[in-house]
Design an enzyme around this catalytic site. Structure first.
Site, mmCIF file in Angstrom:
data_model
loop_
_atom_site.group_PDB
_atom_site.id
_atom_site.type_symbol
_atom_site.label_atom_id
_atom_site.label_comp_id
_atom_site.label_asym_id
_atom_site.label_seq_id
_atom_site.Cartn_x
_atom_site.Cartn_y
_atom_site.Cartn_z
ATOM 1 N N LYS A 88 8.241 -14.432 6.236
ATOM 2 C CA LYS A 88 8.466 -14.771 4.832
ATOM 3 C C LYS A 88 7.765 -16.058 4.412
ATOM 4 O O LYS A 88 7.393 -16.223 3.250
ATOM 5 C CB LYS A 88 9.968 -14.889 4.560
ATOM 6 C CG LYS A 88 10.750 -13.591 4.692
ATOM 7 C CD LYS A 88 10.360 -12.581 3.640
ATOM 8 C CE LYS A 88 11.262 -11.366 3.666
ATOM 9 N NZ LYS A 88 10.891 -10.349 2.648
ATOM 10 N N GLU A 110 15.087 -14.574 -4.858
ATOM 11 C CA GLU A 110 16.203 -13.770 -4.371
ATOM 12 C C GLU A 110 16.135 -13.747 -2.852
ATOM 13 O O GLU A 110 15.068 -13.950 -2.279
ATOM 14 C CB GLU A 110 16.112 -12.347 -4.924
ATOM 15 C CG GLU A 110 15.173 -11.406 -4.179
ATOM 16 C CD GLU A 110 13.696 -11.804 -4.190
ATOM 17 O OE1 GLU A 110 12.990 -11.490 -3.205
ATOM 18 O OE2 GLU A 110 13.236 -12.410 -5.177
ATOM 19 N N SER A 371 8.880 -9.131 12.899
ATOM 20 C CA SER A 371 8.835 -9.907 11.660
ATOM 21 C C SER A 371 9.702 -11.152 11.651
ATOM 22 O O SER A 371 9.479 -12.062 10.845
ATOM 23 C CB SER A 371 9.228 -9.015 10.475
ATOM 24 O OG SER A 371 10.532 -8.484 10.672
#
Length: 385
Positions: A88, A110, A371
Site C-alpha cells: 500500500k 478509506e 502483498s
C-alpha cells in the site's frame, strides 16, 4: 495494461459515476496525474523515496521447502518487507506527492485492514500533510494495532458506524467527506477502484511491483518468465501492479478472491463508488455485504480493469475459503519462517490447493505477490488456532 480508453473505460467497465460536485475534482486529479507521470522529475523523486524510505526493490524469495512439498517452483515477491509492511505504501506515497504538487494540504482515505490507512498516515507525516482516514467500526475492532499506528503517526481515524461497518461503508463515507473538502484535500484511494482516473492511477503507482519482479525473474528463474503469476484480489491493486509487469508475456494470471467477497468470480454488472464493474448483488440489484476473514478483501466488487481482464480471458479469478486461508498462513510460517497477511494468504491457499492438478501442473514456476505481513492478524489467528 496501458491507459484506459475514452471516458476512463476498460472495455465496458470503469468510468466516472460521481455527483456533479466531484466531477471537477476528478478532472483535476486526472490532469495533474497525467502531467506528473510525464514529468521525469516527479517520477525520479518518487523512485528515490521508494528506495530510501520504503526499501525498494523488494526481494524475490524462493520458497524452497514449500516448493518441494508442493511440486512446483514457488517464488514470493516480498511486499511484506516494505516500510509499513505492505504494498500500500507504493500508491500512498505516489498520491501524497501528487497532492503536494496540487497544493493540497490534507489526504483523505478509506481503509479496511488498516494497511492503506497506515501507509497514508506515513506518507502524510513524511511530506508534512494532514491525514483523515475512514475505517469501519468492525474493522477497527479486529485491526486495533493498525488503528493505533495511524493515530501515532498523527492521522485522524474516523469510525464508520453505518451498514456493515467495513470497507465498503468506509469508502462511501470517505467519498462523502471529499465532496465538501475538494479545495484543500486530495482523496487518496487505496485500490484500483473508484471513479476515473483512480483505477489507472493506482495501478501505475503499483506497477513497480511487476516491473521489479519481471527483472528479478529474468535473472533468477530458469524459465526467465514464470508460468503463473498469482496475487490476492479485493479491489485488486497488488494484483494489477504485478500483472502489469508481465502483460506482454505468456505468463498466466490468477487473481484469488475471498469466497465471501468474490466480485470478479460471482459479481454482476453494477455501479458503486463512482465506477462501473462487477459487484455482489441481490435479485433486486442491491449491493450485498461481502465477507472475508481478511479485512482488506471485505469488498463486494472488483476493480474495472480486473473485470475487463476476466472478460478477455487474460486473467482467471478463483476463490478460497477462510479455512484454506488460515491453513496457508500456518503452512508458510512453518515451512519458510514467513508470516503472511491474511489477504496475501488467499493467493497462497490457491497455490496449495491447485498444485499438481490441471489448474497448476507439477513443475510449474509460480510467482506469488506476498502483498503484506501478518503482524496485524495475530489477534484474529489466536482466536482460531
Amino acid at each position: 495494461m496501458g491507459e484506459p480508453a475514452a471516458r476512463g473505460r476498460f472495455g465496458e467497465y470503469g468510468g466516472r459515476y460521481v455527483p456533479e460536485s466531484l466531477m471537477e475534482a476528478c478532472r483535476e486529479v486526472d490532469e495533474a496525474f497525467r502531467e506528473a507521470w510525464a514529468d521525469p522529475g516527479f517520477r525520479g523523486g518518487l523512485t528515490k523515496l521508494l528506495a530510501v524510505h520504503v526499501g525498494r526493490p523488494t526481494p524475490l524469495t524462493p520458497a524452497w521447502r514449500l516448493s518441494g512439498e508442493l511440486g512446483v517452483q514457488l517464488y514470493l515477491k516480498r511486499e511484506d518487507l516494505t516500510h509499513t509492511g505492505s504494498h500500500k505504501i507504493n500508491n500512498a506515497l505516489g498520491q501524497a506527492l501528487l497532492a503536494t504538487r496540487m497544493r493540497r494540504r490534507r489526504l483523505v482515505a478509506e481503509t479496511g485492514a488498516g494497511m492503506h490507512g497506515v501507509a497514508t498516515a506515513t506518507a502524510a507525516a513524511l511530506l508534512g500533510l494532514e491525514a483523515t482516514v475512514f475505517m469501519g467500526e468492525l474493522d477497527m475492532e479486529r485491526q486495533g494495532l493498525n488503528v493505533f499506528r495511524m493515530r501515532l503517526l498523527g492521522a485522524e481515524v474516523v469510525p464508520v458506524k453505518s451498514g456493515s461497518r467495513t470497507l465498503k461503508d468506509a469508502t462511501s463515507e470517505a467519498m462523502r467527506h471529499w465532496v465538501g473538502a475538494t479545495d484543500d484535500a486530495h482523496y487518496c484511494m487505496g485500490s484500483v477502484v473508484g471513479p476515473d482516473p483512480y483505477p489507472w492511477m493506482v495501478r501505475e503507482f503499483q506497477r513497480v511491483i511487476g516491473e521489479e519482479a519481471r527483472v528479478q525473474g529474468a535473472a533468477e528463474l530458469v524459465t526467465g518468465v514464470p508460468d503463473y503469476v498469482v496475487a490476492c484480489v479485493g479491489g485488486g491493486s497488488n494484483a494489477a501492479g504485478t500483472f502489469a509487469g508481465f502483460v506482454d508475456t505468456p505468463a498466466r494470471f490468477v487473481g484469488v478472491e475471498a469466497a465471501g467477497g468474490a466480485g470478479a468470480s460471482l459479481g454482476r454488472l453494477g455501479v458503486l463508488h463512482g465506477f462501473r464493474s462487477l459487484f455482489l448483488q441481490d435479485g433486486d440489484g442491491q449491493i450485498i455485504e461481502a465477507h472475508s476473514i481478511a479485512a482488506g478483501l471485505d469488498y463486494p466488487g472488483v476493480g474495472p480493469e480486473h473485470a475487463h481482464l476476466r472478460d478477455l480471458g487474460r486473467a482467471r479469478y478463483v476463490t478460497v475459503t477462510d479455512d484454506e486461508v488460515v491453513g496457508a498462513v500456518t503452512r508458510l510460517a512453518r515451512a519458510e519462517g514467513i508470516l503472511p497477511a491474511l489477504e496475501s494468504a488467499h493467493a497462497l491457499a490457491w497455490v496449495i490447493r491447485a498444485a499438481g492438478t490441471d489448474e497448476l501442473p507439477a513443475g510449474s514456476t509460480v510467482l506469488l505477490t506476498l502483498s503484506g505481513r501478518g503482524d496485524k492478524d495475530v489477534s484474529t489467528l489466536k482466536e482460531l488456532l
